[in-house]
Write a protein that holds these residues in place. Structure first.
Motif, short mmCIF file in Angstrom:
data_model
loop_
_atom_site.label_atom_id
_atom_site.label_comp_id
_atom_site.label_asym_id
_atom_site.label_seq_id
_atom_site.Cartn_x
_atom_site.Cartn_y
_atom_site.Cartn_z
N GLU A 243 -5.35 3.10 -12.63
CA GLU A 243 -4.15 2.64 -13.32
C GLU A 243 -4.01 3.30 -14.70
OE1 GLU A 243 -3.47 0.68 -10.03
OE2 GLU A 243 -2.07 0.72 -11.71
N SER B 87 -6.11 6.10 -4.15
CA SER B 87 -5.24 5.09 -3.57
C SER B 87 -5.50 4.94 -2.07
CB SER B 87 -3.77 5.46 -3.81
OG SER B 87 -2.90 4.51 -3.24
N ASN C 227 2.09 1.77 -3.46
CA ASN C 227 1.04 2.31 -4.32
C ASN C 227 0.86 3.80 -4.10
OD1 ASN C 227 -1.03 2.09 -6.26
ND2 ASN C 227 -2.58 1.99 -4.66
N HIS D 81 0.83 -1.20 0.00
CA HIS D 81 0.00 0.00 0.00
C HIS D 81 0.87 1.27 0.00
CE1 HIS D 81 -3.91 -1.84 0.24
NE2 HIS D 81 -3.53 -2.61 1.24
#
Length: 344
Positions: free
Chosen positions: A182, A26, A13, A10
């Motif tokens: 994405e 996110s 990300n 995480h």
């Protein structure tokens, strides 16, 4: 306890994002993955109490609304109470369970809140995990804002311009859309149907003489004042950049050239009438070109720059459209257009 590899994923990300909205998506995805939630959302409220953005996570998709949104009175009063009491966190008992509200970010324009709806009261373990996630989010969004912002004026910097203009012809409607984080471009400009977009270059007239007479510190003060005028004259959807020196760029939405001219003429006049300290008058010259899908943005910048040069050469303190130069036969388009390049 969660595996360290999950938390690291995480964090990875988070730190891969280069856009504040993608970073918010996110965050929602991470919270939903690590804490069992009924729903999660992020609400941004301006100083008038109006909802500016509403992001929420459902069915494994992030969705954003930025039209006029009403929130219930309980949530609104909670935001006001947190603001008045300088609270960063608040937990409410609801009919469905509990709502956890966390203050994510605040500045002079707005406040951003994370709302997590749960069946049961959040455990100490999950509260600890959430606090860690939000600390990372807060630190990284600060770094992101600093990297994309001109330090002197607070406007977006030159670095963010290329990614912003590259998405100007993404015509997906923004109101109530699902977002694939994405694929979505950073600094995406959401194009309104049937609207045209204009590349505007603004340059302060005789700025070198201001620096020579009063010094660079005073010149910086002029730039700060001009940035404030830009903010007050253009809308949030009109992206505003400082390119460096005394040059500013606006990506302006307008239906036609006449509307664009009216907006820019009002701005030009407001600059001319503004009471800058120690100076009788400061003026700006402006060059404009309509953004076209088939034209490289570097070429569009060159066209707007040619129009700016024409404004300077013709007496300064005026607005020139590249399209008018074409019709007058005093400019011509580049031989290289967006759709005519052969790669071999």
């Amino acid at each position: 306890m969660y595996q360290s590899s999950t938390i690291i994923n995480h964090i990875a990300n988070f730190t891969s994002q280069r856009n504040t909205e993608l970073l918010a998506f996110s965050l929602l995805k991470s919270v939903n993955s690590m804490i069992s939630c009924l729903s999660t959302k992020i609400i941004t409220v301006n100083k008038k109490g109006e909802v500016r953005d509403h992001l929420f996570f459902e069915n494994n998709h992030c969705t954003v609304k930025d039209n006029s949104i009403e929130i219930d009175n309980v949530l609104r009063r909670s935001f006001e109470h947190m603001h008045d009491s300088s609270l960063a966190a608040l937990t409410l008992k609801t009919k469905a369970g509990y709502s956890v509200i966390r203050l994510l970010h605040h500045d002079r324009k707005s406040e951003q809140f994370l709302i997590i709806n749960l069946n049961e009261k959040m455990t100490k373990e999950n509260d600890y995990i959430l606090s860690g996630i939000l600390s990372i989010y807060s630190n990284f969004i600060q770094l992101l804002n600093e990297s994309q912002t001109d330090e002197l004026t607070g406007l977006a910097n030159r670095k963010t311009f290329d990614s912003a203009i590259s998405s100007v012809f993404n015509t997906r409607p923004r109101e109530h859309k699902e977002v694939d984080s994405e694929r979505r471009s950073p600094n995406e400009i959401i194009v309104k149907e049937n609207h045209k977009y204009w590349l505007v270059i603004i340059d302060i007239d005789d700025f070198k003489s201001v620096n020579d007479r009063f010094g660079h510190l005073y010149g910086d003060e002029i730039l700060i004042h001009l940035a404030q005028i830009i903010r007050s004259n253009f809308r949030n959807e009109d992206l505003q950049f400082r390119f460096g020196g005394e040059e500013f760029v606006i990506l302006l939405s307008a239906d036609n050239q006449m509307e664009c001219m009216q907006i820019l003429e009002r701005f030009r006049r407001n600059v001319e009438e503004y009471q800058f300290p120690n100076l009788d008058t400061v003026t700006v010259s402006i060059g404009v070109v309509e953004l076209k899908k088939e034209t490289f943005h570097i070429t569009s910048i060159d066209y707007a720059d040619q129009a700016l040069y024409k404004s300077k050469k013709s007496g300064k303190n005026q607005i020139t459209f590249f399209e008018n130069m074409l019709s007058q036969g005093i400019a011509k388009k580049s031989d290289i257009q967006g759709g005519s390049v052969d790669f071999f």
